[in-house]
Write an enzyme that holds these catalytic residues in place. Sequence first.
Site, mmCIF file in Angstrom:
data_model
loop_
_atom_site.group_PDB
_atom_site.id
_atom_site.type_symbol
_atom_site.label_atom_id
_atom_site.label_comp_id
_atom_site.label_asym_id
_atom_site.label_seq_id
_atom_site.Cartn_x
_atom_site.Cartn_y
_atom_site.Cartn_z
ATOM 1 N N HIS A 90 -5.986 7.303 12.425
ATOM 2 C CA HIS A 90 -5.568 5.902 12.326
ATOM 3 C C HIS A 90 -4.122 5.768 11.870
ATOM 4 C CE1 HIS A 90 -10.036 4.506 11.850
ATOM 5 N NE2 HIS A 90 -9.719 4.848 13.094
ATOM 6 N N ASN A 103 -21.681 10.624 0.823
ATOM 7 C CA ASN A 103 -21.206 9.264 0.627
ATOM 8 C C ASN A 103 -21.811 8.680 -0.645
ATOM 9 O OD1 ASN A 103 -19.416 7.431 2.119
ATOM 10 N ND2 ASN A 103 -21.199 6.049 2.154
ATOM 11 N N LEU A 104 -21.219 7.549 -1.107
ATOM 12 C CA LEU A 104 -21.793 6.943 -2.316
ATOM 13 C C LEU A 104 -23.153 6.338 -2.020
ATOM 14 C CD1 LEU A 104 -21.109 6.433 -5.268
ATOM 15 C CD2 LEU A 104 -20.169 4.221 -4.624
ATOM 16 N N ARG A 125 0.840 -1.216 0.000
ATOM 17 C CA ARG A 125 0.000 0.000 0.000
ATOM 18 C C ARG A 125 0.865 1.254 0.000
ATOM 19 N NH1 ARG A 125 -4.038 -0.837 4.790
ATOM 20 N NH2 ARG A 125 -4.915 1.161 4.091
ATOM 21 N N CYS A 127 16.324 0.013 13.471
ATOM 22 C CA CYS A 127 15.799 1.349 13.779
ATOM 23 C C CYS A 127 16.882 2.392 13.483
ATOM 24 C CB CYS A 127 15.420 1.407 15.260
ATOM 25 S SG CYS A 127 15.091 3.095 15.829
ATOM 26 N N THR A 138 -17.190 7.384 4.321
ATOM 27 C CA THR A 138 -16.947 6.355 5.334
ATOM 28 C C THR A 138 -18.227 5.571 5.576
ATOM 29 O OG1 THR A 138 -16.211 5.926 7.608
ATOM 30 C CG2 THR A 138 -17.337 8.011 7.228
ATOM 31 N N SER A 139 -18.060 4.257 5.814
ATOM 32 C CA SER A 139 -19.226 3.374 5.976
ATOM 33 C C SER A 139 -19.783 3.434 7.395
ATOM 34 C CB SER A 139 -18.828 1.933 5.645
ATOM 35 O OG SER A 139 -17.868 1.473 6.591
ATOM 36 N N ILE A 156 -4.951 6.529 5.830
ATOM 37 C CA ILE A 156 -3.505 6.579 6.115
ATOM 38 C C ILE A 156 -2.722 6.999 4.867
ATOM 39 C CG2 ILE A 156 -3.704 4.904 7.986
ATOM 40 C CD1 ILE A 156 -2.646 2.749 6.130
ATOM 41 N N ASP A 157 -3.456 7.381 3.789
ATOM 42 C CA ASP A 157 -2.763 7.905 2.603
ATOM 43 C C ASP A 157 -2.449 9.390 2.825
ATOM 44 O OD1 ASP A 157 -6.022 7.784 1.293
ATOM 45 O OD2 ASP A 157 -4.963 9.690 1.527
HETATM 46 C C1 BV8 Z 1 -10.402 1.480 19.627
HETATM 47 C C2 BV8 Z 1 -5.830 0.427 10.080
HETATM 48 C C3 BV8 Z 1 -10.337 1.692 21.926
HETATM 49 C C4 BV8 Z 1 -5.077 1.217 9.169
HETATM 50 C C5 BV8 Z 1 -8.078 0.667 10.816
HETATM 51 C C6 BV8 Z 1 -17.245 0.451 20.182
HETATM 52 C C7 BV8 Z 1 -16.540 1.494 20.765
HETATM 53 C C8 BV8 Z 1 -15.144 1.554 20.665
HETATM 54 C C9 BV8 Z 1 -14.450 0.556 19.970
HETATM 55 C C10 BV8 Z 1 -15.150 -0.476 19.386
HETATM 56 C C11 BV8 Z 1 -16.536 -0.532 19.494
HETATM 57 N N1 BV8 Z 1 -16.936 -1.655 18.847
HETATM 58 C C12 BV8 Z 1 -15.863 -2.287 18.330
HETATM 59 C C13 BV8 Z 1 -14.759 -1.609 18.650
HETATM 60 C C14 BV8 Z 1 -13.386 -1.977 18.271
HETATM 61 C C15 BV8 Z 1 -12.987 -1.539 16.875
HETATM 62 C C16 BV8 Z 1 -14.100 -1.449 15.897
HETATM 63 O O1 BV8 Z 1 -14.678 -0.395 15.684
HETATM 64 N N2 BV8 Z 1 -14.392 -2.571 15.259
HETATM 65 C C17 BV8 Z 1 -15.421 -2.573 14.234
HETATM 66 C C18 BV8 Z 1 -14.979 -3.482 13.090
HETATM 67 C C19 BV8 Z 1 -16.724 -3.031 14.861
HETATM 68 N N3 BV8 Z 1 -12.320 -0.246 16.955
HETATM 69 C C20 BV8 Z 1 -11.010 -0.208 17.268
HETATM 70 O O2 BV8 Z 1 -10.370 -1.194 17.567
HETATM 71 C C21 BV8 Z 1 -10.362 1.161 17.281
HETATM 72 N N4 BV8 Z 1 -9.692 1.328 18.524
HETATM 73 O O3 BV8 Z 1 -11.591 1.516 19.665
HETATM 74 O O4 BV8 Z 1 -9.613 1.583 20.718
HETATM 75 C C22 BV8 Z 1 -9.406 1.428 22.975
HETATM 76 C C23 BV8 Z 1 -9.806 1.761 24.240
HETATM 77 C C24 BV8 Z 1 -8.945 1.549 25.266
HETATM 78 C C25 BV8 Z 1 -7.701 0.978 25.012
HETATM 79 C C26 BV8 Z 1 -7.311 0.632 23.737
HETATM 80 C C27 BV8 Z 1 -8.167 0.854 22.704
HETATM 81 C C28 BV8 Z 1 -9.277 1.271 16.215
HETATM 82 C C29 BV8 Z 1 -9.897 1.445 14.876
HETATM 83 C C30 BV8 Z 1 -8.815 1.663 13.821
HETATM 84 C C31 BV8 Z 1 -8.514 0.375 13.179
HETATM 85 N N5 BV8 Z 1 -7.639 0.548 12.028
HETATM 86 N N6 BV8 Z 1 -7.242 0.620 9.820
HETATM 87 C C32 BV8 Z 1 -5.229 0.694 7.778
HETATM 88 O O5 BV8 Z 1 -4.816 -0.448 7.511
HETATM 89 O O6 BV8 Z 1 -5.781 1.457 6.975
HETATM 90 S S1 BV8 Z 1 -9.727 0.884 10.506
HETATM 91 C C33 BV8 Z 1 -10.181 0.663 8.859
HETATM 92 O O7 BV8 Z 1 -11.578 0.965 8.778
HETATM 93 C C34 BV8 Z 1 -9.577 1.655 7.928
HETATM 94 O O8 BV8 Z 1 -8.374 2.172 8.341
HETATM 95 C C35 BV8 Z 1 -10.565 2.783 7.845
HETATM 96 O O9 BV8 Z 1 -9.941 3.911 8.374
HETATM 97 C C36 BV8 Z 1 -11.644 2.360 8.757
HETATM 98 C C37 BV8 Z 1 -12.999 2.834 8.344
HETATM 99 O O10 BV8 Z 1 -13.268 2.342 7.039
HETATM 100 P P1 BV8 Z 1 -13.872 3.395 5.982
HETATM 101 O O11 BV8 Z 1 -12.888 4.479 5.804
HETATM 102 O O12 BV8 Z 1 -15.238 3.775 6.411
HETATM 103 O O13 BV8 Z 1 -13.902 2.528 4.662
HETATM 104 P P2 BV8 Z 1 -15.053 1.517 4.208
HETATM 105 O O14 BV8 Z 1 -14.499 0.720 3.086
HETATM 106 O O15 BV8 Z 1 -15.618 0.819 5.395
HETATM 107 O O16 BV8 Z 1 -16.216 2.470 3.648
HETATM 108 C C38 BV8 Z 1 -15.964 3.271 2.498
HETATM 109 C C39 BV8 Z 1 -17.227 4.076 2.233
HETATM 110 O O17 BV8 Z 1 -16.987 4.928 1.104
HETATM 111 C C40 BV8 Z 1 -18.440 3.222 1.882
HETATM 112 O O18 BV8 Z 1 -19.560 3.669 2.621
HETATM 113 C C41 BV8 Z 1 -18.643 3.472 0.378
HETATM 114 O O19 BV8 Z 1 -20.024 3.471 0.025
HETATM 115 C C42 BV8 Z 1 -18.076 4.859 0.219
HETATM 116 N N7 BV8 Z 1 -17.569 5.131 -1.130
HETATM 117 C C43 BV8 Z 1 -16.964 4.269 -1.997
HETATM 118 N N8 BV8 Z 1 -16.643 4.932 -3.138
HETATM 119 C C44 BV8 Z 1 -17.019 6.219 -2.969
HETATM 120 C C45 BV8 Z 1 -17.606 6.357 -1.703
HETATM 121 N N9 BV8 Z 1 -18.102 7.530 -1.245
HETATM 122 C C46 BV8 Z 1 -18.006 8.590 -2.071
HETATM 123 N N10 BV8 Z 1 -17.464 8.542 -3.306
HETATM 124 C C47 BV8 Z 1 -16.960 7.381 -3.787
HETATM 125 N N11 BV8 Z 1 -16.417 7.353 -5.018
#
Ligand code: BV8
Length: 245
Positions: A115, A209-210, A63, A142, A183-184, A99-100
Site C-alpha cells: 500500500h 491477531n488480537l 502521520r 517536484c 490485520t482485520s 506504510i510505516d
Molecule cells: C484495489 C492507504 C483493484 C494508505 C489503504 C474485492 C476485490 C478487490 C477490491 C475490492 C473488493 N472489494 C472492495 C474492493 C475495493 C477496496 C476494498 O477492499 N475496500 C474495502 C473497504 C471493502 N480495495 C481497494 O481499493 C484496493 N485496490 O482493489 O484495486 C484495482 C483493480 C483494477 C484497477 C485498479 C484497482 C486498495 C486498497 C488499499 C487502500 N489503502 N490505506 C494509508 O493511509 O495507510 S488500506 C487501509 O486498510 C490501511 O492502509 C491498511 O493497510 C488496510 C488494512 O487495514 P488493517 O491493516 O487490517 O488495519 P485494521 O485497523 O483494519 O485492523 C487492525 C487489526 O489489528 C484488527 O483486527 C485488530 O484486532 C488488530 N490489532 C489491534 N491491536 C493489536 C492487533 N493485533 C495484534 N496485536 C495488537 N496489539
Amino acid sequence: MHQTNASPQNIVILTGAGISKESGLDTFRDADGIWSKVRLEDVATPEGFQRNPALVQDFYNDRRAQLDHADITPNPAHQALAHLEREWPGEVLIVTQNIDDLHERAGNRNLLHMHGELLKARCDSCSNLFQWAVELTVETPCPSCSQPGGMRPHVVWFGEMPLEMDRIYRMLEECSLFMSIGTSGNVYPAAGFVSHVRQMTTAHTVELNLEPSTGSTLFAQTIYGQASEVVPAYVEKILSEGLPG
Ligand code: BV8
C-alpha cells in the site's frame, strides 16, 4: 530444528496496522482507530485528493511527522520477524499493508509495502519517486521536474492498484507457511491472500491477531493475543520445531 532435504520452505507474512499498534501507531478499524476520526473517502481516495488536496496532504503530514517521534519504535513483534528472516533457512518475505517504516527499522530486508510508504513521495507530472521525510504541500515543487501541484504521498488509495501484485502472488504460490499478523481482513486484495494460498498450495496458514479477523475461519490455525507476545512465541516455535504438518 526439523529439516528435510527438500527445497527450502518459504514463508510469506502479511502484516497490518495491528502489528504497529503497540509501537504507538493507530490502527484503522479499532474503536479509536483512524477511520473513527476522518472519513476514508476524504483522505484515502483519489477523489478525496482531487476534492481537497490540502486536507489529504495534512492527513499524511501528521502521520509522517509521527514516525519521527522518539517513542515510536519497533516492538517485539517486528523484532521477532527480523530474527526469523535472519535465522530461517528458506526465504521469508514480509508483505505489509502498513506504510510505516517499523519493519525496516527492526531489520527486515526482504519486505514490500503493497500500500506504499509514508516516507516516499512521487510526482504525478514526471512520475519520479523520492524519499520524503518532511512536509508535503500542494505548492511543493517536484525536485526533478520543478512542477508544483503534482507531488503526492507514495501511498495506494482505495480504487488504486496495490504495488508488486505479480511478485506477491508468485511468492504466495511458492510458500509453505502463510502468516497473517495484525490485520482485520477487510481490505482486498490483501484479505484474499489466504484463500489464494489455500487454493494454490498445501501451505500451513496461521492468523495471529488480537481478535478473530473477518477471514479467521479461512486459516488452519488461529492464535489470539497482543502481537508483541504471540508473534515472538510463534517465531521461536517454528525455529525450534519447524513448520506444522
Ligand atoms: C484495489 C492507504 C483493484 C494508505 C489503504 C474485492 C476485490 C478487490 C477490491 C475490492 C473488493 N472489494 C472492495 C474492493 C475495493 C477496496 C476494498 O477492499 N475496500 C474495502 C473497504 C471493502 N480495495 C481497494 O481499493 C484496493 N485496490 O482493489 O484495486 C484495482 C483493480 C483494477 C484497477 C485498479 C484497482 C486498495 C486498497 C488499499 C487502500 N489503502 N490505506 C494509508 O493511509 O495507510 S488500506 C487501509 O486498510 C490501511 O492502509 C491498511 O493497510 C488496510 C488494512 O487495514 P488493517 O491493516 O487490517 O488495519 P485494521 O485497523 O483494519 O485492523 C487492525 C487489526 O489489528 C484488527 O483486527 C485488530 O484486532 C488488530 N490489532 C489491534 N491491536 C493489536 C492487533 N493485533 C495484534 N496485536 C495488537 N496489539
